[in-house]
Motif scaffolding. Structure first.
Motif, short mmCIF file in Angstrom:
data_model
loop_
_atom_site.label_atom_id
_atom_site.label_comp_id
_atom_site.label_asym_id
_atom_site.label_seq_id
_atom_site.Cartn_x
_atom_site.Cartn_y
_atom_site.Cartn_z
N ARG A 137 -126.02 59.10 -57.69
CA ARG A 137 -126.69 58.27 -56.58
C ARG A 137 -127.96 57.65 -56.94
N ASN A 138 -128.77 58.72 -57.24
CA ASN A 138 -130.16 58.36 -57.37
C ASN A 138 -130.31 57.63 -58.51
N LEU A 139 -129.73 57.97 -59.78
CA LEU A 139 -129.85 56.95 -60.88
C LEU A 139 -129.18 55.73 -60.72
N GLN A 140 -128.23 55.36 -59.82
CA GLN A 140 -127.68 54.35 -59.42
C GLN A 140 -128.67 53.34 -58.88
N GLN A 141 -129.17 54.19 -57.82
CA GLN A 141 -130.75 53.35 -57.16
C GLN A 141 -131.67 52.84 -58.18
N VAL A 142 -132.06 53.67 -59.09
CA VAL A 142 -132.96 53.29 -60.27
C VAL A 142 -132.42 52.09 -60.95
N GLN A 143 -131.07 52.14 -61.20
CA GLN A 143 -130.56 51.19 -61.79
C GLN A 143 -130.59 49.81 -61.25
N ARG A 144 -130.24 49.74 -59.96
CA ARG A 144 -130.51 48.53 -59.26
C ARG A 144 -131.81 47.94 -59.09
N GLN A 145 -132.69 48.81 -59.14
CA GLN A 145 -134.13 48.53 -59.20
C GLN A 145 -134.44 47.92 -60.48
N VAL A 146 -134.03 48.51 -61.54
CA VAL A 146 -134.32 47.90 -63.06
C VAL A 146 -133.51 46.68 -63.22
N HIS A 147 -132.41 46.63 -62.58
CA HIS A 147 -131.78 45.28 -62.71
C HIS A 147 -132.34 44.16 -61.82
N GLU A 148 -132.65 44.25 -60.89
CA GLU A 148 -133.60 43.29 -59.69
C GLU A 148 -134.91 42.97 -60.84
N ASP A 149 -135.59 43.80 -61.44
CA ASP A 149 -136.79 43.46 -62.04
C ASP A 149 -136.29 42.73 -63.16
N LEU A 150 -135.27 42.95 -63.97
CA LEU A 150 -134.71 42.34 -65.36
C LEU A 150 -134.52 40.81 -64.77
N VAL A 151 -133.95 40.73 -63.30
CA VAL A 151 -133.76 39.07 -63.06
C VAL A 151 -135.21 38.73 -62.89
N ARG A 152 -135.88 39.39 -62.24
CA ARG A 152 -137.12 38.57 -62.09
C ARG A 152 -138.14 38.30 -63.02
N ILE A 153 -137.78 39.24 -64.36
CA ILE A 153 -138.48 38.89 -65.60
C ILE A 153 -137.95 37.81 -66.36
N ARG A 154 -136.59 37.70 -66.16
CA ARG A 154 -135.92 36.29 -66.81
C ARG A 154 -136.45 35.11 -66.16
N LYS A 155 -136.55 35.17 -64.70
CA LYS A 155 -136.96 33.95 -64.08
C LYS A 155 -138.58 33.59 -64.64
N GLN A 156 -139.43 34.78 -64.71
CA GLN A 156 -140.62 34.63 -65.38
C GLN A 156 -140.84 33.83 -66.68
N LEU A 157 -139.88 34.52 -67.38
CA LEU A 157 -139.86 33.77 -68.87
C LEU A 157 -139.50 32.42 -68.80
N ARG A 158 -138.54 31.93 -67.98
CA ARG A 158 -138.50 30.54 -68.07
C ARG A 158 -139.54 29.73 -67.56
N ALA A 159 -140.21 30.41 -66.54
CA ALA A 159 -141.46 29.93 -65.97
C ALA A 159 -142.42 29.67 -66.89
N HIS A 160 -142.58 30.59 -67.92
CA HIS A 160 -143.76 30.60 -68.88
C HIS A 160 -143.29 29.83 -70.14
N GLY A 161 -142.07 29.29 -70.09
CA GLY A 161 -141.71 28.61 -71.37
C GLY A 161 -141.31 29.35 -72.49
N LEU A 162 -140.77 30.76 -72.00
CA LEU A 162 -140.38 31.44 -73.17
C LEU A 162 -138.86 31.75 -73.14
N LYS A 163 -138.44 31.87 -74.42
CA LYS A 163 -136.98 31.79 -74.74
C LYS A 163 -136.64 32.85 -75.91
N VAL A 164 -135.78 33.90 -75.57
CA VAL A 164 -135.64 34.99 -76.65
C VAL A 164 -134.09 34.41 -77.15
N TYR A 165 -134.12 34.14 -78.41
CA TYR A 165 -132.82 33.76 -78.97
C TYR A 165 -132.13 34.62 -80.12
N GLU A 166 -132.97 35.68 -80.30
CA GLU A 166 -132.39 36.60 -81.23
C GLU A 166 -132.95 38.10 -81.12
#
Length: 125
Positions: A48-77
């Motif tokens: 459960r502790n690791l699941q909580q960390v997993q949720r935090q990491v996933h939230e951060d990944l969603v935030r990073i994806r939004k920031q990538l779009r805002a900065h005009g960045l696209k990972v394509y490979e």
């Protein structure tokens, strides 16, 4: 003549985080499976502790994806090789490459997980 927009440190950091966070999720998933099968007295608490960390990491990944779009960045490979990870991406219309060796990735993943879990890696045991 118009100057070429340079990749900033923020752009580089966003791409790096975008690459590392899914690997952190993979590590957490594997560790949760291992803990679930280990002969521990209370594996549920650890998982459960690791699941909580997993949720935090996933939230951060969603935030990073939004920031990538805002900065005009696209990972394509993205390629995972024996030696590390290689990434091709576009930054405001210009193509760039990024690569990391597994040894560096491991060190970064340890740093990320220690921050998520509030563990001081410098403490002596």
């Amino acid at each position: 003549m118009k100057s070429v927009p340079l990749q900033t440190e923020v752009d580089f950091t966003l791409v790096k985080q975008y690459i590392l966070l899914p690997i952190v999720l993979d590590v957490l998933e594997r560790d949760m499976q291992t803990l679930g099968m280990a002969p521990l007295k209370m594996p549920t608490i650890y998982v459960r502790n690791l699941q909580q960390v997993q949720r935090q990491v996933h939230e951060d990944l969603v935030r990073i994806r939004k920031q990538l779009r805002a900065h005009g960045l696209k990972v394509y490979e993205e390629k995972r090789t024996k030696s590390g990870v290689e990434v091709l991406y576009v930054c405001r219309g210009y193509h760039h490459t990024f690569s990391m060796l597994w040894s560096l990735i491991k060190a970064e993943i340890e740093r990320y997980l220690s921050e998520y879990m509030n563990v001081d890696l410098d403490m002596e045991m």
